[in-house]
Scaffold this motif. Structure first.
Motif, short mmCIF file in Angstrom:
data_model
loop_
_atom_site.label_atom_id
_atom_site.label_comp_id
_atom_site.label_asym_id
_atom_site.label_seq_id
_atom_site.Cartn_x
_atom_site.Cartn_y
_atom_site.Cartn_z
N PRO A 8 89.76 20.93 10.00
CA PRO A 8 88.65 19.91 10.42
C PRO A 8 87.72 20.22 11.45
O PRO A 8 87.81 21.08 11.98
N LEU A 9 86.60 19.62 11.50
CA LEU A 9 85.62 19.62 12.29
C LEU A 9 86.12 19.31 13.90
O LEU A 9 85.68 19.88 14.88
N TRP A 10 86.89 18.33 14.06
CA TRP A 10 87.44 18.03 15.31
C TRP A 10 89.02 17.94 15.06
O TRP A 10 89.66 17.77 14.15
N ASP A 638 82.46 19.59 31.62
CA ASP A 638 81.65 20.29 32.07
C ASP A 638 80.28 20.35 31.52
O ASP A 638 79.22 20.41 32.02
N SER A 639 80.35 20.16 30.39
CA SER A 639 78.97 19.88 29.37
C SER A 639 78.40 18.80 29.30
O SER A 639 77.19 18.27 28.70
N GLY A 640 78.81 17.68 30.21
CA GLY A 640 78.53 16.38 30.24
C GLY A 640 77.09 16.17 30.86
O GLY A 640 77.02 16.74 31.85
N GLU A 641 76.43 15.24 30.34
CA GLU A 641 74.86 14.99 30.81
C GLU A 641 74.46 13.44 30.58
O GLU A 641 74.91 12.99 29.51
N VAL A 642 74.18 12.71 31.61
CA VAL A 642 73.72 11.39 31.58
C VAL A 642 72.38 11.43 31.45
O VAL A 642 71.62 11.91 32.39
N LEU A 643 72.02 10.59 30.47
CA LEU A 643 70.55 10.15 30.24
C LEU A 643 70.17 8.89 30.60
O LEU A 643 70.65 7.87 29.96
N PRO A 669 82.79 20.29 21.09
CA PRO A 669 83.91 20.58 21.27
C PRO A 669 84.64 19.79 22.40
O PRO A 669 85.76 19.54 22.35
N ASP A 670 83.85 19.05 23.22
CA ASP A 670 84.25 18.10 24.21
C ASP A 670 84.46 16.76 23.80
O ASP A 670 84.55 15.94 24.50
N GLY A 671 83.97 16.76 22.53
CA GLY A 671 84.16 15.10 21.90
C GLY A 671 85.25 14.61 22.18
O GLY A 671 85.17 13.26 22.58
N LYS A 672 86.48 15.12 22.03
CA LYS A 672 87.66 14.32 22.20
C LYS A 672 87.79 13.91 23.69
O LYS A 672 88.61 12.78 23.59
N ALA A 673 87.63 14.86 24.46
CA ALA A 673 87.68 14.43 25.95
C ALA A 673 86.65 13.39 26.40
O ALA A 673 86.98 12.54 27.13
N LEU A 674 85.71 13.47 25.74
CA LEU A 674 84.69 12.31 26.02
C LEU A 674 85.02 10.99 25.37
O LEU A 674 85.17 9.77 26.11
#
Length: 704
Positions: A8-10, A638-643, A669-674
């Motif tokens: 799966p993709l995730w 770590d890859s998170g960014e707020v717009l 790859p951090d989608g599950k953590a988000l």
């Protein structure tokens, strides 16, 4: 096509473990020590069931901090009725609430006495373990609650329907003739893997003029012939009617059922129970059917996944394509994502190797596609209402006349419905507003005593008989965009004697006869013509491409191809005239009929800019204080960014916005953590009983 199970993709999340209710109490019978003396029960006191006395219950409360199972005792009198998956009533925080029994066990981790189930509403197992697992996975993927997903997945109970005797299961249909799939590379291999019960995922690009309902019915019949189920989800009721008729014509009326939200409560529940009980193997439906409990599924299909109707407007806002991907992976079944165009999300499935493309070679495509002629410069003057003749250049008139001479209708696609959706000053082009309420002016259409009706306000309805521009003083008006009804009037005068029919809004046509006529419609309301259209005129392309939307180019190509697929092949005189510049990539994709190339370009641009589906993104919308509170409680990878946040809507007297929106994006790859962080933030917000309205949505379609 490989028959091995694709990755799966995730990563699908595991079902959440049962956690104890703080105020509940344990089963002492389950905890009693061997040889201990048992106290005699008092008269009227309930006794727990002799076997598996602990029930794990999902309560129907949409609060994130209560999104887990709670343990209750099963009384002996409800032992037989309390089956896993049934509806129950329990006392929670002093009130009787609905819930679902998902599991029965012998022990509990809670150390105090458990409360008893109040009653079993119905012993019908409406939440079988596979459906519970999928609903839990969908809730976790979108950062929502299981209770919200179950509201989308399970229809309201209808007691009278439950008491009806179940019908006999329909016999497995014979294997269908799938020779038409030989036109597509990897098409036969995909159906062969489906017939063998091996998971295979594919993105199908249908040829222009393809009888796609028949092809989908054949794919579903392949799975049904092996005794497995098939679920086909389409955008709207017109597509549903066509697919249902194709399936019924192939396997019989009793072997297929249609699920749609517009059914009455009794009929909807009756059909849903038929699916749950395994009476039918083939299910077709709109968005409401994406959770249909198909028994032993072998194939899941979503048609035209770029249509925004596939996105559920209720929390947690799941998309049909993603739900069916989760279901196909969990059931080890095949998934088919089909359409005339291709979305960036579907292209990601292909480029990642999770799915294989199913498309025809260029020889087949050239034989099926109509001829496409872009006319950008002439169509640009369509912005000037005085230049009516230029709105349809000579090549468009020629294409329409040739279609009429050959005995076929002509399709005219107009981006807006109505008469003249907007008016502006004829001199300075300032938007025309009502003097009474400052609302926008528009021409209502029609006439009074032979004279055209004057402009009127679209808000208050007051006619404007003496317009004067507030900016330059001019009394002249011009159309900003000409609607479908006004276009129909103009074309009726340009082609005297040719019938003019309109399709859009509340008057959508399903089909039109295959004889000369002008069919004026809005995008998405194109009726099917018997024998195909002789020509299609796609007007005002700049109005579609100029929208402030991340998906404007992708959506424009999808709408153009949906209309163009109804036109006869170029070898039979079929022609498309599109109002846009030939140098635009979206126009080049239409001319070459190559949506895969356009989707790859679109995905590459989104990777470069950091937009979905290359990343995962969450939208937080609400009052400024509510948005700020959620962002403070949202731990990011770590890859998170707020717009943002950025203001939305009106401002108060002090210049402050009443609503704001912030976007948070992370690497895929951090989608599950988000999603987990979003759920945790919502749980803390619910626990402190925050009252400010907030809307949190993962992977929103509308970003601009």
């Amino acid at each position: 096509m490989s028959s091995s199970e694709p990755a799966p993709l995730w990563e699908l999340p595991e079902p959440s473990r049962s956690e104890p209710e703080p105020k509940a109490s344990p089963s002492r019978a389950a905890k009693a020590k061997p040889g201990a003396k048992k106290s005699l029960p008092r008269k009227g006191q309930q006794q727990p069931a002799a076997q598996r006395p602990v029930a794990k219950i999902v309560v129907d409360i949409p609060l994130a901090h209560l999104d887990r199972t709670f343990d209750y005792q099963v009384p002996a009198k409800l032992d037989e009725a309390a089956v896993p998956g049934c509806r129950v009533r329990v006392r929670f925080a002093g009130q009787l609430v609905d819930g679902y029994l998902v599991e029965r066990t012998d022990t509990t981790e809670y150390e105090r006495k458990l409360a008893f189930l109040e009653r079993v509403t119905s012993s019908e197992a409406v939440l079988p373990p596979p459906l519970h697992t999928v609903c839990r996975a969908v809730a976790d993927r979108y950062g929502g609650t299981l209770s919200d997903v179950l509201r989308l997945a399970l229809p309201p109970r209808h007691a009278k329907v439950e008491g009806e005797p179940p019908a006999e299961p329909a016999p497995a249909p014979p294997a269908p003739d799938v020779s038409a799939w030989a036109r597509y590379q990897r098409g036969p291999a995909f159906l062969e893997a489906t017939a063998e019960g091996k998971p295979a995922n594919a993105v199908w690009q249908a040829l222009p003029g393809e009888d796609w309902p028949r092809r989908l019915a054949e794919a579903a019949a392949v799975a049904a012939a092996q005794g497995r189920g098939a679920l086909l989800v389409v955008p709207d009721h017109r597509d549903l009617t066509r697919v249902h008729e194709a399936c019924a014509g192939l396997v019989g009326e009793d072997a297929v059922v249609a699920l749609i939200a517009g059914l009455g409560p009794a009929e909807r529940y009756r059909r849903w129970l038929a699916v749950l009980r395994g009476t039918v193997r083939m299910v077709v439906g709109t968005r409401a059917a994406m959770f249909a409990p198909v028994a032993d599924p072998g194939l899941f299909v979503v048609w035209d996944d770029g249509d925004d109707l596939h996105l559920d407007p209720h929390a947690p806002y799941p998309h049909v394509r993603d739900v069916l991907m989760d279901r196909a992976h969990a059931a080890k079944a095949s998934l088919l994502v089909g359409g005339f165009a291709r979305t960036a999300e579907a292209q990601l499935l292909v480029e990642s190797g999770w799915a294989q493309p199913v498309l025809a070679d260029r020889v087949e495509l050239r034989a099926a596609a109509p001829r496409v002629t872009p006319v950008g410069e002439d169509f640009d003057v369509a912005r000037d209402e005085a230049a009516r003749v230029a709105r349809l250049p000579a090549v468009a008139f020629e294409a329409a006349r040739q279609a009429f001479a050959a005995g076929f209708p002509t399709l005219v696609q107009v981006p807006r419905r109505g008469y003249v959706p907007g008016l502006a000053c004829g001199s300075c082009r300032t938007a025309a507003h009502c003097r009474r309420c400052a609302g926008p002016l528009a021409l209502p259409g029609g006439s009074v005593d032979g004279a055209p009706k004057p402009p009127a306000c679209r808000w208050c309805g007051v006619p404007e008989t003496a317009f004067r521009c507030a900016a330059c003083g001019s009394v002249r008006l011009r159309a900003v965009i000409v609607g479908a009804k006004r276009t129909a009037e103009e074309l009726g005068r340009a082609f005297p004697g040719v019938p003019v029919r309109t399709s859009g809004a509340a008057e959508v046509l399903a089909s039109v006869p295959g004889r000369p006529a002008l069919v004026v419609c809005t995008p998405g309301a194109e009726p099917v013509a018997e024998g195909g259209y002789g020509a299609a005129l796609l007007l005002d392309g700049w109005a579609l491409l100029g929208r402030q939307d991340l998906r404007a180019s992708e959506e424009t190509l999808r709408r153009w191809m949906a209309a163009g697929s109804l036109v006869r092949p170029a070898s039979s005189g079929g022609r498309i005239v599109v109002g846009a510049e030939a140098g635009l990539p979206v126009v080049q994709a239409l001319v070459r009929w190559d949506p895969a190339w356009h989707a790859s370009q679109e995905l590459a641009e989104r990777r470069e800019l950091g937009f979905p589906p290359a990343v995962r993104m969450v939208s937080v919308e609400g009052t400024p204080d509510a948005v700020a509170s959620v962002l403070e409680d949202l731990p990011l990878p770590d890859s998170g960014e707020v717009l943002g946040p950025v203001p939305l809507g009106d401002f108060d007297e002090e210049g402050n916005a009443a609503r704001e929106r912030a976007l948070v994006r992370v690497a895929r790859p951090d989608g599950k953590a988000l999603a987990a962080a979003v759920h945790a933030a919502a749980a803390r917000r619910d626990a402190r009983k925050a009252t400010e309205p907030i809307r949190i949505q993962l992977d929103p379609l509308d970003l601009i």
